[in-house]
Write a protein that holds these residues in place. Structure first.
Motif, PDB file in Angstrom:
ATOM      1  N   HIS A 244       0.811  -1.212   0.000  1.00 19.36           N
ATOM      2  CA  HIS A 244       0.000   0.000   0.000  1.00 19.36           C
ATOM      3  C   HIS A 244       0.854   1.276   0.000  1.00 19.36           C
ATOM      4  O   HIS A 244       0.331   2.341   0.353  1.00 19.36           O
ATOM      5  N   ARG A 245       2.099   1.189  -0.395  1.00 22.85           N
ATOM      6  CA  ARG A 245       2.920   2.399  -0.487  1.00 22.85           C
ATOM      7  C   ARG A 245       2.209   3.417  -1.380  1.00 22.85           C
ATOM      8  O   ARG A 245       1.658   3.089  -2.422  1.00 22.85           O
ATOM      9  N   CYS A 246       2.242   4.677  -0.973  1.00 18.37           N
ATOM     10  CA  CYS A 246       1.473   5.722  -1.627  1.00 18.37           C
ATOM     11  C   CYS A 246       1.788   5.822  -3.120  1.00 18.37           C
ATOM     12  O   CYS A 246       2.942   6.059  -3.507  1.00 18.37           O
ATOM     13  N   LEU A 247       0.767   5.656  -3.940  1.00 21.72           N
ATOM     14  CA  LEU A 247       0.917   5.738  -5.382  1.00 21.72           C
ATOM     15  C   LEU A 247       1.322   7.143  -5.818  1.00 21.72           C
ATOM     16  O   LEU A 247       2.025   7.325  -6.822  1.00 21.72           O
ATOM     17  N   GLY A 248       0.896   8.150  -5.075  1.00 20.11           N
ATOM     18  CA  GLY A 248       1.174   9.536  -5.442  1.00 20.11           C
ATOM     19  C   GLY A 248       2.444  10.110  -4.859  1.00 20.11           C
ATOM     20  O   GLY A 248       2.680  11.328  -4.969  1.00 20.11           O
ATOM     21  N   ALA A 249       3.303   9.276  -4.237  1.00 21.51           N
ATOM     22  CA  ALA A 249       4.520   9.797  -3.613  1.00 21.51           C
ATOM     23  C   ALA A 249       5.393  10.597  -4.589  1.00 21.51           C
ATOM     24  O   ALA A 249       5.885  11.673  -4.230  1.00 21.51           O
ATOM     25  N   PRO A 250       5.632  10.128  -5.828  1.00 25.89           N
ATOM     26  CA  PRO A 250       6.467  10.933  -6.743  1.00 25.89           C
ATOM     27  C   PRO A 250       5.869  12.315  -7.025  1.00 25.89           C
ATOM     28  O   PRO A 250       6.607  13.303  -7.116  1.00 25.89           O
ATOM     29  N   LEU A 251       4.551  12.393  -7.166  1.00 27.34           N
ATOM     30  CA  LEU A 251       3.927  13.691  -7.408  1.00 27.34           C
ATOM     31  C   LEU A 251       4.059  14.592  -6.190  1.00 27.34           C
ATOM     32  O   LEU A 251       4.347  15.791  -6.322  1.00 27.34           O
ATOM     33  N   ALA A 252       3.843  14.053  -5.001  1.00 24.88           N
ATOM     34  CA  ALA A 252       3.970  14.855  -3.782  1.00 24.88           C
ATOM     35  C   ALA A 252       5.390  15.383  -3.634  1.00 24.88           C
ATOM     36  O   ALA A 252       5.595  16.563  -3.304  1.00 24.88           O
ATOM     37  N   ARG A 253       6.378  14.542  -3.867  1.00 25.73           N
ATOM     38  CA  ARG A 253       7.773  14.990  -3.771  1.00 25.73           C
ATOM     39  C   ARG A 253       8.059  16.106  -4.781  1.00 25.73           C
ATOM     40  O   ARG A 253       8.741  17.086  -4.471  1.00 25.73           O
ATOM     41  N   LEU A 254       7.539  15.946  -6.000  1.00 23.51           N
ATOM     42  CA  LEU A 254       7.771  16.967  -7.011  1.00 23.51           C
ATOM     43  C   LEU A 254       7.169  18.306  -6.574  1.00 23.51           C
ATOM     44  O   LEU A 254       7.843  19.350  -6.606  1.00 23.51           O
ATOM     45  N   GLU A 255       5.909  18.293  -6.167  1.00 23.43           N
ATOM     46  CA  GLU A 255       5.256  19.534  -5.760  1.00 23.43           C
ATOM     47  C   GLU A 255       5.962  20.177  -4.572  1.00 23.43           C
ATOM     48  O   GLU A 255       6.215  21.388  -4.567  1.00 23.43           O
ATOM     49  N   LEU A 256       6.266  19.375  -3.563  1.00 23.86           N
ATOM     50  CA  LEU A 256       6.877  19.924  -2.359  1.00 23.86           C
ATOM     51  C   LEU A 256       8.260  20.494  -2.631  1.00 23.86           C
ATOM     52  O   LEU A 256       8.602  21.583  -2.162  1.00 23.86           O
ATOM     53  N   SER A 257       9.073  19.788  -3.402  1.00 32.68           N
ATOM     54  CA  SER A 257      10.436  20.266  -3.658  1.00 32.68           C
ATOM     55  C   SER A 257      10.432  21.536  -4.505  1.00 32.68           C
ATOM     56  O   SER A 257      11.173  22.486  -4.222  1.00 32.68           O
TER      57      SER A 257
END
Length: 402
Positions: A349-362
């Motif tokens: 169940h690792r977050c599917l949207g993790a790459p998008l969240a990292r992109l937005e936050l960075s």
């Protein structure tokens, strides 16, 4: 394993965005898998060490789907994801949906959004500069950035986006009337059903269209599965990202202003610093994802046997402060190289949207720190207004000066 020194009722009241309640440290040391009473009655098992949380996330005997079975434990005041959402399923159903979703949610698609995210960030920063100082970083930056990005990713028309803020807030609330949460979910579902029908007929270059077209052999997502996927991604992509961004900016500007200025001058260091902020800034209102699991048989975890039918909560915020994994865990080390935090979960169940969240936050943190090196809260921290009774810890507003 000795019992903890004091009675424990979960969720604990002493947690904030800056970290979990201090009793988690005692539980990790004395009783890392603890039987706790839960608010509203009943009991559950609370897993607090990093290794045990990871092991539980990998163990299919701790079931998400079993939470919805007749007679399963129920918990007042905690978010219950509806059945059918990807976070509510076990393999093989979850595996099938995940594989189809990953065809549409590709790393290439997410990375391709970077120029657009930077364009949105620049426009919102212009808006902040025109408004203030002071200005509200939540209403003027974090919320519109997260909402616009996820709506553009899904292909939600611009004129419809204002509806979602209210619906997502209703859906995510856990301390309001149950009928309001149900109304928010139904409104999201009804809108998504109409949008899915349009994407089937007139596909565009967006994730919802790509999900509708995704195939593995003869298998594809049904309309109902697409609807649930749509509002799952919308809720998670908006609320979690907006909340994490606001809390991260507050942490840096209020408590680490030197690091804030440094990141503005050295944007190449933002990704490493961001991982440390994801580890330490506590987004989870209950210190867990809020999603219990149920043991489908007697399971030994740590030195404890969790009986079949009992519920388990996995304390991500505590695992991220485990001193056996993170030296000096309560200190923010912005150069920490080895950082296996669990902010996005682990395993199936690792977050599917993790790459998008990292992109937005960075992108957002680097750009804000460069443009507003003197950014700081405009009011004392004890005057900030917080949203309570939600899945995530959230600020109602973050007034800032610069």
């Amino acid at each position: 394993m000795p019992a903890p020194e004091e009675p424990t009722t979960f969720p604990f009241p002493g947690s904030t965005y800056r970290g979990p309640d201090p009793r988690f440290a005692r539980l990790r040391a004395e009783c890392p898998v603890a039987r706790v009473d839960t608010a509203g009655g009943g009991h559950a098992w609370l897993v607090t060490r990093h290794a045990d949380v990871r092991a539980a996330l990998e163990d299919e005997r701790f079931s998400r789907a079993a939470v919805y079975a007749p007679g399963a434990p129920r918990f007042d005041g905690l978010f219950q994801a509806p059945p059918g959402m990807i976070v509510s399923l076990d393999p093989p159903e979850h595996t099938r949906l995940r594989a189809l979703a990953e065809l549409a949610f590709s790393p290439e698609r997410i990375e391709g959004m970077r120029p657009r995210v930077r364009e949105l960030v620049d426009g919102l920063m212009d808006g902040l500069a025109a408004e203030g100082p002071p200005a509200d970083l939540v209403a003027g930056f974090a919320a519109p950035l997260a909402l616009t990005v996820i709506c553009e990713l899904l292909g939600v028309p611009l004129e419809d986006r204002d509806h979602f803020h209210t619906w997502v807030r209703q859906f995510a609330a856990v301390d309001g009337p149950e009928e309001e949460a149900l109304e928010g979910r139904e409104r999201l579902g009804s809108y998504m059903a109409a949008l899915v029908a349009r994407k089937r007929e007139q596909p565009c270059d967006d994730v919802l269209s790509a999900l509708a077209a995704a195939r593995i052999g003869d298998d594809r997502l049904s309309d109902e599965e697409l609807v649930v996927f749509g509002y799952t991604l919308l809720g998670a992509g908006f609320d979690s990202t907006a909340g994490q961004l606001a809390l991260t900016v507050l942490t840096l500007t209020a408590h680490h202003p030197g690091t804030w200025r440094h990141l503005g001058e050295h944007p190449e260091r933002v990704p490493t610093a961001l991982e440390e902020l994801l580890r330490t800034v506590n987004l989870f209102a209950t210190d867990t994802s809020g999603l219990p699991r149920v043991a489908t048989e007697d399971v030994v975890i740590g030195d404890v046997t969790v009986p079949a039918g009992d519920a388990v909560f996995l304390a991500f915020a505590s695992a991220n402060r485990d001193e056996t994994v993170f030296p000096s865990p309560d200190r923010l080390d912005f150069e920490r190289a080895d950082n296996p935090h669990l902010a996005f979960g682990h395993g199936t169940h690792r977050c599917l949207g993790a790459p998008l969240a990292r992109l937005e936050l960075s992108v957002a943190i680097g750009a804000l720190a460069a443009r507003f090196p003197g950014l700081r809260p405009a009011v004392p921290e004890n005057e900030l207004r917080w949203r309570t009774g939600d899945v995530n810890t959230g600020l109602l507003a973050l007034p800032v000066n610069w």
